[in-house]
Design an enzyme around this catalytic site. Structure first.
Site, PDB file in Angstrom:
ATOM      1  CD  GLU A 156      61.843  23.008  99.093  1.00 34.15           C
ATOM      2  OE1 GLU A 156      62.346  24.130  98.972  1.00 34.15           O
ATOM      3  OE2 GLU A 156      60.635  22.763  99.005  1.00 34.15           O
TER       4      GLU A 156
ATOM      5  CB  ILE B  41      54.991  37.586  98.967  1.00 39.70           C
ATOM      6  CG1 ILE B  41      53.897  36.594  98.526  1.00 39.70           C
ATOM      7  CG2 ILE B  41      55.584  37.164 100.321  1.00 39.70           C
ATOM      8  CD1 ILE B  41      54.379  35.186  98.213  1.00 39.70           C
TER       9      ILE B  41
ATOM     10  CG  HIS C 154      58.475  24.914 100.589  1.00 39.35           C
ATOM     11  ND1 HIS C 154      59.013  24.714  99.343  1.00 39.35           N
ATOM     12  CD2 HIS C 154      57.601  25.946 100.454  1.00 39.35           C
ATOM     13  CE1 HIS C 154      58.492  25.578  98.496  1.00 39.35           C
ATOM     14  NE2 HIS C 154      57.634  26.334  99.141  1.00 39.35           N
TER      15      HIS C 154
ATOM     16  CB  THR D 132      59.640  32.877 102.486  1.00 32.49           C
ATOM     17  OG1 THR D 132      59.603  34.244 102.065  1.00 32.49           O
ATOM     18  CG2 THR D 132      59.801  32.806 103.984  1.00 32.49           C
ATOM     19  CB  SER D 133      61.682  33.427  97.155  1.00 35.39           C
ATOM     20  OG  SER D 133      63.073  33.205  97.162  1.00 35.39           O
ATOM     21  NE  ARG D 134      59.116  27.585  94.177  1.00 31.64           N
ATOM     22  CZ  ARG D 134      58.014  27.799  94.924  1.00 31.64           C
ATOM     23  NH1 ARG D 134      58.115  28.266  96.151  1.00 31.64           N
ATOM     24  NH2 ARG D 134      56.819  27.529  94.434  1.00 31.64           N
TER      25      ARG D 134
HETATM   26  C1  GLV Z   1      54.783  27.798  97.703  1.00 33.18           C
HETATM   27  O1  GLV Z   1      55.981  27.801  97.755  1.00 33.18           O
HETATM   28  C2  GLV Z   1      54.059  28.254  96.563  1.00 33.18           C
HETATM   29  O2  GLV Z   1      54.662  28.582  95.544  1.00 33.18           O
HETATM   30  O3  GLV Z   1      52.827  28.295  96.647  1.00 33.18           O
END
Ligand code: GLV
Length: 328
Positions: free
Chosen positions: A267, A157, A285, A236-238
């Protein structure tokens, strides 16, 4: 005997149909996350589980479900599954890498641009009927083109995010714990940097690391203090990679200019103070949430599940060490 599969939440019909051609399928039809005891009561009789990132598959669940042979996670991330415990017990774990890379990179850029140009704030302003007159200093944001983008994590990514940066004529630097082949760096036109340097010189920082003990709270009071006061941070990771309370302090004290988050530390709970801060964009998310990609993830999880139950090596095996000692 036909294998039994439990799907923990409603998914795409195509995925359920695919499973039904080969196994006995039960789907939780409730749009809610099952409690631990509910999960156990359903998975106790199952040979396979199709799980979402909201299902916590820990030692206790695995011990209570001795028949379970495979956990096929409908996500690329698998921090919701205790991999060590699964491997010890001979349970196969799979994920859905690759198919969501480009969609997630698109969304990291969506967030980056939205935060840089204050789109969400401006939308709220306009909807509230406050746009009475154009003004030369209204909603001034930050230019993106020509700036420095710092990527923390240059996996699939991170690399897709880097590719998009060339259209903005950006300098892209990155930090990754794993070595990246020289050819990849040349093709992408990116330069490695020690983490501290990346934090100091980046105008935009986007996070693309998995959640591990080493990456928890990678962005903290200490690391926010090193950033430029004009820096925009995207995650956008965790969620737990960013210390959310430290982020609130960094935004309130002007240590950074803005943030955009798709993931949160606890979350689906979101640090309440974030709601009172204008220069933060908040998404629930949804980075991989396109029609096309979520369907691909669903079908991939189904294929992983079916291959595992047939005794074949699944295409996206997370814990290869399990292979010689699979539960039968
Ligand atoms: C989304 O956060 C995934 O890990 O697919």
């Amino acid at each position: 005997m036909t294998a039994r599969v439990y799907v923990t939440r409603p998914i795409f019909d195509q995925g359920v149909e695919r499973l039904k051609r080969e196994v006995h399928v039960e789907v939780n039809s409730d749009e809610r996350v099952l409690s631990k005891s509910e999960l156990i009561s359903h998975l106790r009789e199952a040979d396979g589980a199709l799980t979402l990132l909201t299902d916590i598959i820990n030692r206790e669940v695995l011990d209570a479900c001795p028949r379970l042979k495979v956990v096929a996670n409908f996500a690329v991330g698998f921090n919701n599954v205790d991999i060590e415990a699964a491997t010890e017990r001979g349970v196969i774990v799979t994920n859905t890498p690759g198919v969501l890379t480009e969609t997630t990179a698109d969304f990291a850029w969506t967030l980056l641009m939205a935060a840089a140009r204050r789109v969400v704030e401006a939308d709220r302003f306009a909807r509230a009927g406050k746009f009475k007159m154009w003004g030369p200093k209204m909603f001034l944001g930050h230019d993106v083109y020509g700036k420095t983008l710092g990527l923390i994590g240059l996996g699939r990514i991170g690399q897709a995010v880097a590719r998009r940066a060339s259209g903005f004529n950006m300098k892209v630097i990155f930090h990754d714990a794993e070595p990246i082949p020289e050819q990849v760096l040349q093709d992408l036109g990116v330069t490695p940097a020690p983490l501290e340097e990346l934090l100091r010189i980046s105008d935009f920082i986007s996070v693309h690391v998995p959640l591990l003990a080493e990456t928890k709270h990678l962005l903290s009071d200490r690391t926010f203090a090193m950033m430029k006061p004009t820096c925009v941070v995207v995650n956008t990771s965790r969620g737990p990679v960013v210390d959310e309370k430290a982020l609130v302090r960094a935004l309130k004290n002007g240590k950074i200019a803005a943030a955009a988050l798709d993931v949160f530390e606890r979350e689906p709970e979101i640090e309440p103070e974030l709601f009172d801060i204008d220069n933060v964009v908040i998404a629930p998310h949804i980075a991989s949430a396109s029609h096309e990609t979520r369907l691909k993830m669903c079908m991939m999880a189904a294929e992983n599940l079916l291959a595992s139950l047939k005794g074949n090596r699944p295409p996206n095996l997370v814990n290869p060490e399990v292979w010689g000692k699979r539960r039968s």
